[in-house]
Design an enzyme around this catalytic site. Sequence first.
Site, mmCIF file in Angstrom:
data_model
loop_
_atom_site.group_PDB
_atom_site.id
_atom_site.type_symbol
_atom_site.label_atom_id
_atom_site.label_comp_id
_atom_site.label_asym_id
_atom_site.label_seq_id
_atom_site.Cartn_x
_atom_site.Cartn_y
_atom_site.Cartn_z
ATOM 1 N N GLU A 183 0.820 -1.212 0.000
ATOM 2 C CA GLU A 183 0.000 0.000 0.000
ATOM 3 C C GLU A 183 0.855 1.264 0.000
ATOM 4 O O GLU A 183 0.815 2.081 0.911
ATOM 5 C CB GLU A 183 -0.982 -0.021 1.169
ATOM 6 C CG GLU A 183 -2.018 -1.124 1.011
ATOM 7 C CD GLU A 183 -3.149 -1.055 2.009
ATOM 8 O OE1 GLU A 183 -4.262 -1.451 1.660
ATOM 9 O OE2 GLU A 183 -2.900 -0.612 3.161
ATOM 10 N N GLU A 292 -5.995 -7.147 -1.644
ATOM 11 C CA GLU A 292 -6.644 -7.145 -0.341
ATOM 12 C C GLU A 292 -8.101 -6.733 -0.513
ATOM 13 O O GLU A 292 -8.397 -5.766 -1.214
ATOM 14 C CB GLU A 292 -5.988 -6.148 0.630
ATOM 15 C CG GLU A 292 -4.560 -6.443 0.983
ATOM 16 C CD GLU A 292 -4.033 -5.485 2.052
ATOM 17 O OE1 GLU A 292 -4.858 -4.834 2.731
ATOM 18 O OE2 GLU A 292 -2.815 -5.400 2.204
#
Length: 359
Positions: A183, A292
């Site tokens: 991320e 995710e």
Amino acid sequence: MKKISGILTISAFCLCFGCQKEGSKSTNVIAVKNLSSTAKTYATTATTSFAYGSDVSWVTQMEASNLKFYNSSGSAQDLFTILKGLGINAIRLRAWVNPSAGWCNTADVVAKAKRAVAAGMSVMIDFHYSDTWADPGDQTKPAAWASESTSNLYTSEYNYTISTLNSLKSAGVTPTWVQVGNETNDGMMWQDGRISVGSTNALQFTYMVNTGYNAVKSVFPNAKVIVHIANGYDNADFEYIFDILKADGAKYDVIGMSLYPTSSNWSTYNTECLANMNDMVSRYGKQVMICEAGMSEADASTCESFLSDLITKVKSVSGGNGLGVFYWEPEAYNNWQGYTMGAFDPTGKPTVAMNAFAH
């Protein structure tokens, strides 16, 4: 990432980034080892199986705490066996450099990866390049690397990546995908690779991506290298980040996304995420993947609808370039580590949300 810090609003993100990359980008400001010239990569029709995936990085820690997992009939089973029976064919594992409690260090990652391979599953390795959680709000360098110069930081990243992957190789594990950073909406290994600091640091982030890419390819040439960004519904953020990476000559194969909607906005998020995925394929010539996904365990039925629709949408990405969907830590149950977005109920059995992975 730990989800509480990972789900950022667009307003907070924009405030963080402000006005930057002003003026012309600097070039060749750092002498970087092990970086070859950038090759142009084009998306091609996917030839590997669609990934019905789960990140289960907590499994060994949960087992060490004497937690057990149960199939839908209530019989205790190995987690990998349960997931395989639910349709999961791929496992994602986060890798931390030197975590204080040991979980997710190289030895722990290898042990879990071996179990995934033994269950007949593909493996994704998710390098955080940190000793702990890395996400849009936290990208802390490993303590052992904290005082290094930027150029030495690349060397440490390269050597650590190769060492970890060689440990997997020696154990008979060949990852299908490898993330270089987790991320990384504002880069990684702050402040050296923090995009919002300015153009030089943004370029250093690209060098970090390329360092990871070259290390991965030196051990596993066929592994797909992923750059992973949160908030897969947010096309503006993705264009911002990947325009920078393109301009600075980044090398990677796949654009990875996170998606954590609520029970009220999941349909909108999925629609926006599909548009974003198709734009990434068209604009940058890359394949895409949901690395995710998650929703509150209390909304399991809605989560099943969310996941089923998301899987359908990823499969519909233009040119067959949608590679798969991974649920983040479905096995987390009974408020494990304060996380409430798993897909197992308080008794340790899978909820109906996991039905979405049947195929």
